[in-house]
Design a protein around this motif. Structure first.
Motif, PDB file in Angstrom:
ATOM      1  N   HIS A 157      60.118  19.520  -9.845  1.00  0.00           N
ATOM      2  CA  HIS A 157      61.303  19.480  -9.243  1.00  0.00           C
ATOM      3  C   HIS A 157      61.303  19.530  -7.743  1.00  0.00           C
ATOM      4  O   HIS A 157      62.005  20.231  -7.058  1.00  0.00           O
ATOM      5  CB  HIS A 157      62.222  20.799  -9.785  1.00  0.00           C
ATOM      6  N   GLY A 158      60.469  18.626  -7.120  1.00  0.00           N
ATOM      7  CA  GLY A 158      60.189  18.443  -5.736  1.00  0.00           C
ATOM      8  C   GLY A 158      59.454  19.777  -5.215  1.00  0.00           C
ATOM      9  O   GLY A 158      59.776  19.702  -3.904  1.00  0.00           O
ATOM     10  N   ARG A 159      58.619  20.613  -5.804  1.00  0.00           N
ATOM     11  CA  ARG A 159      58.068  21.803  -5.171  1.00  0.00           C
ATOM     12  C   ARG A 159      56.801  21.936  -5.799  1.00  0.00           C
ATOM     13  O   ARG A 159      56.620  21.630  -6.898  1.00  0.00           O
ATOM     14  CB  ARG A 159      58.873  22.889  -5.338  1.00  0.00           C
ATOM     15  N   ILE A 160      55.803  22.452  -5.213  1.00  0.00           N
ATOM     16  CA  ILE A 160      54.515  22.967  -5.516  1.00  0.00           C
ATOM     17  C   ILE A 160      54.657  23.915  -6.246  1.00  0.00           C
ATOM     18  O   ILE A 160      55.106  25.092  -5.581  1.00  0.00           O
ATOM     19  CB  ILE A 160      53.496  22.910  -4.297  1.00  0.00           C
ATOM     20  N   THR A 161      54.537  24.223  -7.500  1.00  0.00           N
ATOM     21  CA  THR A 161      54.786  25.321  -8.479  1.00  0.00           C
ATOM     22  C   THR A 161      53.533  26.096  -8.696  1.00  0.00           C
ATOM     23  O   THR A 161      53.542  27.407  -8.894  1.00  0.00           O
ATOM     24  CB  THR A 161      55.671  25.172  -9.606  1.00  0.00           C
ATOM     25  N   ALA A 162      52.524  25.364  -8.805  1.00  0.00           N
ATOM     26  CA  ALA A 162      51.364  26.234  -8.972  1.00  0.00           C
ATOM     27  C   ALA A 162      50.077  25.411  -8.623  1.00  0.00           C
ATOM     28  O   ALA A 162      49.974  24.236  -8.489  1.00  0.00           O
ATOM     29  CB  ALA A 162      51.093  26.590 -10.476  1.00  0.00           C
ATOM     30  N   THR A 163      48.756  26.102  -8.524  1.00  0.00           N
ATOM     31  CA  THR A 163      47.721  25.382  -8.146  1.00  0.00           C
ATOM     32  C   THR A 163      46.478  26.142  -8.927  1.00  0.00           C
ATOM     33  O   THR A 163      46.813  27.292  -9.474  1.00  0.00           O
ATOM     34  CB  THR A 163      47.140  25.564  -6.647  1.00  0.00           C
ATOM     35  N   GLY A 164      45.474  25.417  -8.882  1.00  0.00           N
ATOM     36  CA  GLY A 164      44.181  25.887  -9.924  1.00  0.00           C
ATOM     37  C   GLY A 164      44.576  26.032 -11.220  1.00  0.00           C
ATOM     38  O   GLY A 164      43.889  26.845 -11.962  1.00  0.00           O
ATOM     39  N   CYS A 165      45.407  25.091 -11.671  1.00  0.00           N
ATOM     40  CA  CYS A 165      45.793  24.810 -12.964  1.00  0.00           C
ATOM     41  C   CYS A 165      44.622  24.251 -13.783  1.00  0.00           C
ATOM     42  O   CYS A 165      43.942  23.336 -13.302  1.00  0.00           O
ATOM     43  CB  CYS A 165      47.070  24.201 -13.088  1.00  0.00           C
ATOM     44  N   ILE A 166      44.416  24.454 -15.179  1.00  0.00           N
ATOM     45  CA  ILE A 166      43.628  23.864 -16.182  1.00  0.00           C
ATOM     46  C   ILE A 166      44.437  22.998 -16.969  1.00  0.00           C
ATOM     47  O   ILE A 166      45.242  23.308 -17.582  1.00  0.00           O
ATOM     48  CB  ILE A 166      42.775  25.268 -16.857  1.00  0.00           C
ATOM     49  N   PHE A 167      43.740  21.765 -16.738  1.00  0.00           N
ATOM     50  CA  PHE A 167      44.378  20.686 -17.473  1.00  0.00           C
ATOM     51  C   PHE A 167      43.523  20.252 -18.665  1.00  0.00           C
ATOM     52  O   PHE A 167      42.257  20.513 -18.565  1.00  0.00           O
ATOM     53  CB  PHE A 167      44.499  19.112 -16.779  1.00  0.00           C
ATOM     54  N   PRO A 168      44.015  20.056 -19.911  1.00  0.00           N
ATOM     55  CA  PRO A 168      43.200  19.557 -21.046  1.00  0.00           C
ATOM     56  C   PRO A 168      42.161  18.081 -20.601  1.00  0.00           C
ATOM     57  O   PRO A 168      42.539  17.297 -19.950  1.00  0.00           O
ATOM     58  CB  PRO A 168      44.125  19.272 -22.185  1.00  0.00           C
ATOM     59  N   LEU A 169      41.060  18.225 -21.020  1.00  0.00           N
ATOM     60  CA  LEU A 169      39.940  17.043 -20.906  1.00  0.00           C
ATOM     61  C   LEU A 169      40.411  16.040 -22.020  1.00  0.00           C
ATOM     62  O   LEU A 169      40.458  16.460 -22.975  1.00  0.00           O
ATOM     63  CB  LEU A 169      38.539  17.606 -21.020  1.00  0.00           C
TER      64      LEU A 169
END
Lengths: 254, 42
Positions: A174-186
């Motif tokens: 929604h136009g904002r940085i909500t999180a960092t350091g997130c783990i995405f599925p490979l």
């Protein structure tokens, strides 16, 4: 009147279509989150309930009815965070996609484009996922919550090598940085070239599972790539990246 | 061109998460039939 006649009546088709849409959106909302296991269990129980009802297994049917009676409260407790999140989004009118204004989108993409260009020049790797219509909230849970206005300076600071948050991916909702350091599925794709590392594999994995737009900046080759719906667009410049994102957003109206 | 693009968009709706859509449709039909029967019972 037979079941087929009832089902094919225009009113019934409209009712079933609405139910279908609501159920599908609910499953989609829970998909990818930890609550999906519980949701799967409920779907199996529901199917069994309908089956017992049809076969007229009175004892099992009675038992299922009692279980469902008690489980309403249990479900409210289990799904408490998801229900709250879903209702909040519904209230914001953002449940089925973002409602960013043209100029807001323009300025956000400008910031992202500038950050991507600067990071690639400085040989700093980055992984940024922009949410479209499918929720990325389950991935937000795996990282550190931020909730900040998008700016190229902030993105560059987060991905600086010495930053604690530089590992993993950044999520924009929604136009904002909500999180960092997130783990995405490979991705499980075997045919992906060896020159691509974990960052690209994670981007592709997320692009296969959701409709998010994922930007990857490679620290070795200094190139900017965009991933969308399982496809990779390589070696993009700042302008090209912004135009492509705008184009992809317009295709399905994020 | 526009028609083709719209047709592609329409078809792509079916190709994303086809299994989820099928399960949702089955549940919707079963739920609708169950509610219809319950209403009749009342």
């Amino acid at each position: 009147m037979s079941i087929l006649n009832i089902l094919t009546a225009p009113k019934s088709i409209i009712e079933i279509s609405i139910l279908w849409f609501v159920i599908y959106q609910m499953i989609l909302f829970f998909e990818g989150s930890r609550a999906i296991q519980v949701m799967r269990g409920i779907i199996v129980l529901l199917l069994l309930f309908f089956l017992f009802k049809k076969i007229d297994f009175t004892v099992l049917n009675w038992l299922m009815e009692k279980i469902f009676g008690i489980s309403v409260i249990a479900l409210l407790i289990i799904f408490h965070p998801e229900i709250r999140q879903g209702l909040a989004r519904l209230g914001q009118g953002r449940f089925f996609g973002t409602i960013l204004k043209e100029e807001e989108l323009e300025s956000i993409l400008k910031e992202i484009g500038k950050a991507a260009e600067d990071l690639s020049k400085d040989k700093v790797g980055a992984l940024i996922a922009i949410e479209k219509s499918e929720s990325l909230s389950s991935y937000v849970e795996s990282g550190v919550a931020v909730d900040a206005k998008i700016s190229s300076e902030l993105i560059e600071t987060i991905f600086t090598r010495n930053s604690i948050l530089h590992d993993g991916g950044m999520v924009i909702q929604h136009g904002r940085i909500t999180a960092t350091g997130c783990i995405f599925p490979l991705t499980t794709k075997q045919d992906l070239s060896r020159i691509f590392g974990t960052r690209h594999r994670a981007a592709l994995g997320l692009a296969e599972e959701t409709d998010a737009l994922i930007i990857v900046i490679s620290e070795e080759r200094q190139d900017i790539s965009l991933f969308y719906e399982g496809k990779m667009y390589r070696d993009m410049g700042k302008e090209e990246l912004v135009l492509k994102i705008k184009d992809l957003i317009k295709v399905k109206g994020a | 061109m526009m028609v083709k693009k719209n047709a592609q968009r329409f078809l792509s709706w079916f190709t994303t998460h086809p299994w989820l859509k099928l399960i949702a449709l089955i549940l919707a039909i079963l739920l609708w039939l169950y509610i219809k029967e319950e209403i009749k019972g009342i």
